[in-house]
Design a protein around this motif. Structure first.
Motif, PDB file in Angstrom:
ATOM      1  N   SER A  49      17.518  33.821  47.111  1.00 46.20           N
ATOM      2  CA  SER A  49      17.095  32.887  48.144  1.00 46.20           C
ATOM      3  C   SER A  49      15.677  32.414  47.857  1.00 46.20           C
ATOM      4  CB  SER A  49      17.171  33.518  49.539  1.00 46.20           C
ATOM      5  OG  SER A  49      16.253  34.592  49.646  1.00 46.20           O
ATOM      6  N   LEU A  50      15.367  31.266  48.442  1.00 47.54           N
ATOM      7  CA  LEU A  50      14.065  30.666  48.184  1.00 47.54           C
ATOM      8  C   LEU A  50      13.674  29.821  49.384  1.00 47.54           C
ATOM      9  CD1 LEU A  50      11.770  30.100  46.165  1.00 47.54           C
ATOM     10  CD2 LEU A  50      13.143  28.222  45.254  1.00 47.54           C
ATOM     11  N   SER A  51      12.528  30.121  49.951  1.00 45.93           N
ATOM     12  CA  SER A  51      12.028  29.293  51.040  1.00 45.93           C
ATOM     13  C   SER A  51      11.195  28.165  50.458  1.00 45.93           C
ATOM     14  CB  SER A  51      11.190  30.128  52.005  1.00 45.93           C
ATOM     15  OG  SER A  51       9.963  30.489  51.393  1.00 45.93           O
ATOM     16  N   THR A  52      10.881  27.203  51.279  1.00 38.67           N
ATOM     17  CA  THR A  52      10.086  26.077  50.803  1.00 38.67           C
ATOM     18  C   THR A  52       8.627  26.474  50.602  1.00 38.67           C
ATOM     19  OG1 THR A  52       9.911  25.369  53.100  1.00 38.67           O
ATOM     20  CG2 THR A  52      11.528  24.237  51.723  1.00 38.67           C
ATOM     21  N   ARG A  53       8.247  27.635  51.121  1.00 35.58           N
ATOM     22  CA  ARG A  53       6.841  28.039  51.010  1.00 35.58           C
ATOM     23  C   ARG A  53       6.627  29.364  50.308  1.00 35.58           C
ATOM     24  NH1 ARG A  53       4.022  26.628  56.846  1.00 35.58           N
ATOM     25  NH2 ARG A  53       3.998  24.368  56.603  1.00 35.58           N
ATOM     26  N   GLY A  54       7.712  30.046  49.937  1.00 35.58           N
ATOM     27  CA  GLY A  54       7.533  31.388  49.406  1.00 35.58           C
ATOM     28  C   GLY A  54       8.049  31.564  47.998  1.00 35.58           C
ATOM     29  N   SER A  55       8.056  32.805  47.579  1.00 32.39           N
ATOM     30  CA  SER A  55       8.558  33.177  46.268  1.00 32.39           C
ATOM     31  C   SER A  55      10.054  33.470  46.343  1.00 32.39           C
ATOM     32  CB  SER A  55       7.830  34.419  45.761  1.00 32.39           C
ATOM     33  OG  SER A  55       6.449  34.175  45.648  1.00 32.39           O
ATOM     34  N   PRO A  56      10.741  33.367  45.224  1.00 33.70           N
ATOM     35  CA  PRO A  56      12.180  33.655  45.256  1.00 33.70           C
ATOM     36  C   PRO A  56      12.465  35.134  45.494  1.00 33.70           C
ATOM     37  CG  PRO A  56      11.434  33.269  43.009  1.00 33.70           C
ATOM     38  CD  PRO A  56      10.298  32.913  43.904  1.00 33.70           C
ATOM     39  N   ASN A  57      13.630  35.360  46.052  1.00 35.75           N
ATOM     40  CA  ASN A  57      14.086  36.712  46.319  1.00 35.75           C
ATOM     41  C   ASN A  57      15.430  36.890  45.615  1.00 35.75           C
ATOM     42  OD1 ASN A  57      14.365  39.277  47.640  1.00 35.75           O
ATOM     43  ND2 ASN A  57      15.749  38.302  49.088  1.00 35.75           N
ATOM     44  N   TYR A  58      15.564  37.953  44.811  1.00 35.08           N
ATOM     45  CA  TYR A  58      16.785  38.168  44.042  1.00 35.08           C
ATOM     46  C   TYR A  58      17.417  39.511  44.356  1.00 35.08           C
ATOM     47  CZ  TYR A  58      15.213  34.348  40.997  1.00 35.08           C
ATOM     48  OH  TYR A  58      14.815  33.126  40.499  1.00 35.08           O
ATOM     49  N   ALA A  59      18.735  39.537  44.324  1.00 36.53           N
ATOM     50  CA  ALA A  59      19.443  40.806  44.332  1.00 36.53           C
ATOM     51  C   ALA A  59      19.199  41.481  42.990  1.00 36.53           C
ATOM     52  CB  ALA A  59      20.933  40.575  44.546  1.00 36.53           C
ATOM     53  N   ASP A  60      19.299  42.803  42.984  1.00 34.10           N
ATOM     54  CA  ASP A  60      19.065  43.534  41.735  1.00 34.10           C
ATOM     55  C   ASP A  60      20.011  43.056  40.629  1.00 34.10           C
ATOM     56  OD1 ASP A  60      18.287  46.747  43.303  1.00 34.10           O
ATOM     57  OD2 ASP A  60      17.047  44.996  42.870  1.00 34.10           O
ATOM     58  N   SER A  61      21.220  42.723  40.997  1.00 33.88           N
ATOM     59  CA  SER A  61      22.214  42.295  40.007  1.00 33.88           C
ATOM     60  C   SER A  61      21.864  40.951  39.375  1.00 33.88           C
ATOM     61  CB  SER A  61      23.595  42.213  40.652  1.00 33.88           C
ATOM     62  OG  SER A  61      23.583  41.283  41.721  1.00 33.88           O
ATOM     63  N   ALA A  62      20.995  40.196  40.028  1.00 30.75           N
ATOM     64  CA  ALA A  62      20.639  38.858  39.549  1.00 30.75           C
ATOM     65  C   ALA A  62      19.309  38.829  38.784  1.00 30.75           C
ATOM     66  CB  ALA A  62      20.569  37.889  40.721  1.00 30.75           C
ATOM     67  N   LYS A  63      18.502  39.810  38.989  1.00 31.19           N
ATOM     68  CA  LYS A  63      17.173  39.815  38.376  1.00 31.19           C
ATOM     69  C   LYS A  63      17.261  39.788  36.852  1.00 31.19           C
ATOM     70  CE  LYS A  63      14.862  42.236  42.155  1.00 31.19           C
ATOM     71  NZ  LYS A  63      14.214  43.501  42.596  1.00 31.19           N
ATOM     72  N   GLY A  64      16.489  38.892  36.257  1.00 35.54           N
ATOM     73  CA  GLY A  64      16.462  38.772  34.810  1.00 35.54           C
ATOM     74  C   GLY A  64      17.552  37.903  34.224  1.00 35.54           C
ATOM     75  N   ARG A  65      18.552  37.558  35.028  1.00 36.93           N
ATOM     76  CA  ARG A  65      19.655  36.728  34.518  1.00 36.93           C
ATOM     77  C   ARG A  65      19.784  35.405  35.261  1.00 36.93           C
ATOM     78  NH1 ARG A  65      24.914  38.480  34.914  1.00 36.93           N
ATOM     79  NH2 ARG A  65      24.487  39.433  36.934  1.00 36.93           N
ATOM     80  N   PHE A  66      19.511  35.423  36.564  1.00 35.36           N
ATOM     81  CA  PHE A  66      19.679  34.230  37.396  1.00 35.36           C
ATOM     82  C   PHE A  66      18.309  33.699  37.807  1.00 35.36           C
ATOM     83  CE2 PHE A  66      24.034  35.705  39.279  1.00 35.36           C
ATOM     84  CZ  PHE A  66      24.536  35.785  37.994  1.00 35.36           C
ATOM     85  N   THR A  67      18.243  32.395  37.969  1.00 36.56           N
ATOM     86  CA  THR A  67      17.013  31.762  38.437  1.00 36.56           C
ATOM     87  C   THR A  67      17.354  30.759  39.523  1.00 36.56           C
ATOM     88  OG1 THR A  67      15.983  31.968  36.255  1.00 36.56           O
ATOM     89  CG2 THR A  67      14.988  30.426  37.804  1.00 36.56           C
ATOM     90  N   ILE A  68      16.717  30.912  40.677  1.00 38.68           N
ATOM     91  CA  ILE A  68      16.895  29.963  41.763  1.00 38.68           C
ATOM     92  C   ILE A  68      15.702  29.017  41.762  1.00 38.68           C
ATOM     93  CG2 ILE A  68      15.789  31.454  43.497  1.00 38.68           C
ATOM     94  CD1 ILE A  68      17.851  30.342  45.528  1.00 38.68           C
ATOM     95  N   SER A  69      15.979  27.758  42.013  1.00 35.91           N
ATOM     96  CA  SER A  69      14.895  26.776  42.003  1.00 35.91           C
ATOM     97  C   SER A  69      15.207  25.653  42.971  1.00 35.91           C
ATOM     98  CB  SER A  69      14.679  26.216  40.592  1.00 35.91           C
ATOM     99  OG  SER A  69      15.836  25.553  40.138  1.00 35.91           O
ATOM    100  N   ARG A  70      14.199  24.927  43.320  1.00 30.82           N
ATOM    101  CA  ARG A  70      14.340  23.781  44.209  1.00 30.82           C
ATOM    102  C   ARG A  70      14.348  22.482  43.402  1.00 30.82           C
ATOM    103  NH1 ARG A  70      14.752  24.161  50.029  1.00 30.82           N
ATOM    104  NH2 ARG A  70      14.150  26.275  50.554  1.00 30.82           N
ATOM    105  N   GLY A  71      15.056  21.506  43.952  1.00 33.46           N
ATOM    106  CA  GLY A  71      14.981  20.183  43.387  1.00 33.46           C
ATOM    107  C   GLY A  71      13.763  19.456  43.945  1.00 33.46           C
ATOM    108  N   GLY A  72      13.657  18.182  43.656  1.00 34.07           N
ATOM    109  CA  GLY A  72      12.523  17.416  44.140  1.00 34.07           C
ATOM    110  C   GLY A  72      12.486  17.317  45.650  1.00 34.07           C
ATOM    111  N   ALA A  73      13.641  17.322  46.271  1.00 32.38           N
ATOM    112  CA  ALA A  73      13.731  17.273  47.726  1.00 32.38           C
ATOM    113  C   ALA A  73      13.819  18.683  48.276  1.00 32.38           C
ATOM    114  CB  ALA A  73      14.964  16.470  48.146  1.00 32.38           C
ATOM    115  N   SER A  74      13.397  18.856  49.517  1.00 29.10           N
ATOM    116  CA  SER A  74      13.377  20.194  50.114  1.00 29.10           C
ATOM    117  C   SER A  74      14.759  20.683  50.497  1.00 29.10           C
ATOM    118  CB  SER A  74      12.486  20.198  51.356  1.00 29.10           C
ATOM    119  OG  SER A  74      13.011  19.319  52.343  1.00 29.10           O
ATOM    120  N   ASN A  75      15.775  19.817  50.372  1.00 30.42           N
ATOM    121  CA  ASN A  75      17.109  20.210  50.780  1.00 30.42           C
ATOM    122  C   ASN A  75      18.044  20.419  49.601  1.00 30.42           C
ATOM    123  OD1 ASN A  75      17.083  17.533  50.068  1.00 30.42           O
ATOM    124  ND2 ASN A  75      18.648  16.932  51.532  1.00 30.42           N
ATOM    125  N   THR A  76      17.484  20.630  48.426  1.00 29.45           N
ATOM    126  CA  THR A  76      18.290  20.847  47.225  1.00 29.45           C
ATOM    127  C   THR A  76      17.872  22.154  46.557  1.00 29.45           C
ATOM    128  OG1 THR A  76      18.413  18.450  46.861  1.00 29.45           O
ATOM    129  CG2 THR A  76      18.981  19.877  45.011  1.00 29.45           C
TER     130      THR A  76
END
Length: 114
Positions: A49-76
Motif C-alpha cells: 500500500s502507498l499513501s499520497t504522503r507516506g512511504s510504501p508498506n509491503y507484506a513480507d512476501s512482497a519485499k524485495g520483489r514487488f514495487t508499488i508506485s503512483r502514477g502522475g495522478a493521485s488516483n493511479t
C-alpha cells in the motif's frame, strides 16, 4: 468511486507482471491505495500500500520483489511484480481508501506457472 484494475495474466515462474489501478469518480487527492490478493481458500491479504504522503508498506512476501508506485495522478497506482513464483498465484485487488471510506476493484487474476 470506481476502482478498475488491469494487467493480470499468465506468466512463467521467475517472470514479471505489472498491475495498474485507476480510481475514478469522487476521488480525493489525499488517499491510500493498495494491492491485496486472495488465494483459493484463504483470506484476502495485503500485498502493498502507498499513501499520497507516506512511504510504501509491503507484506513480507512482497519485499524485495514487488514495487508499488503512483502514477502522475493521485488516483493511479501500479504494482511491479518480479521474480514471480507459483505462490503468487491469486486474484489481485486494488483498494482505494479515504478516511473511513474504502472501495474495491473487481480484481485481476494472476497465474504463475512452473
Amino acid at each position: 468511486v470506481q476502482v478498475v484494475e488491469s494487467g493480470g495474466g499468465l506468466v512463467q515462474a521467475g517472470g514479471s507482471l505489472r498491475l495498474s489501478c485507476v480510481a475514478s469518480g469522487s476521488t480525493f487527492v489525499i488517499n491510500v491505495m493498495g494491492w491485496y490478493r486472495q488465494q483459493p481458500g484463504k483470506q484476502r491479504e495485503l500485498v502493498a500500500s502507498l499513501s499520497t504522503r507516506g512511504s510504501p508498506n509491503y507484506a513480507d512476501s512482497a519485499k524485495g520483489r514487488f514495487t508499488i508506485s503512483r502514477g502522475g495522478a493521485s488516483n493511479t497506482v501500479y504494482l511491479q511484480m518480479n521474480s514471480l513464483s507459483r505462490e503468487d498465484t491469486a486474484i489481485y485487488y486494488c483498494n482505494y481508501r479515504y478516511s473511513q471510506l474504502s472501495y474495491w476493484g473487481q480484481g485481476t487474476q494472476v497465474t504463475v506457472s512452473s
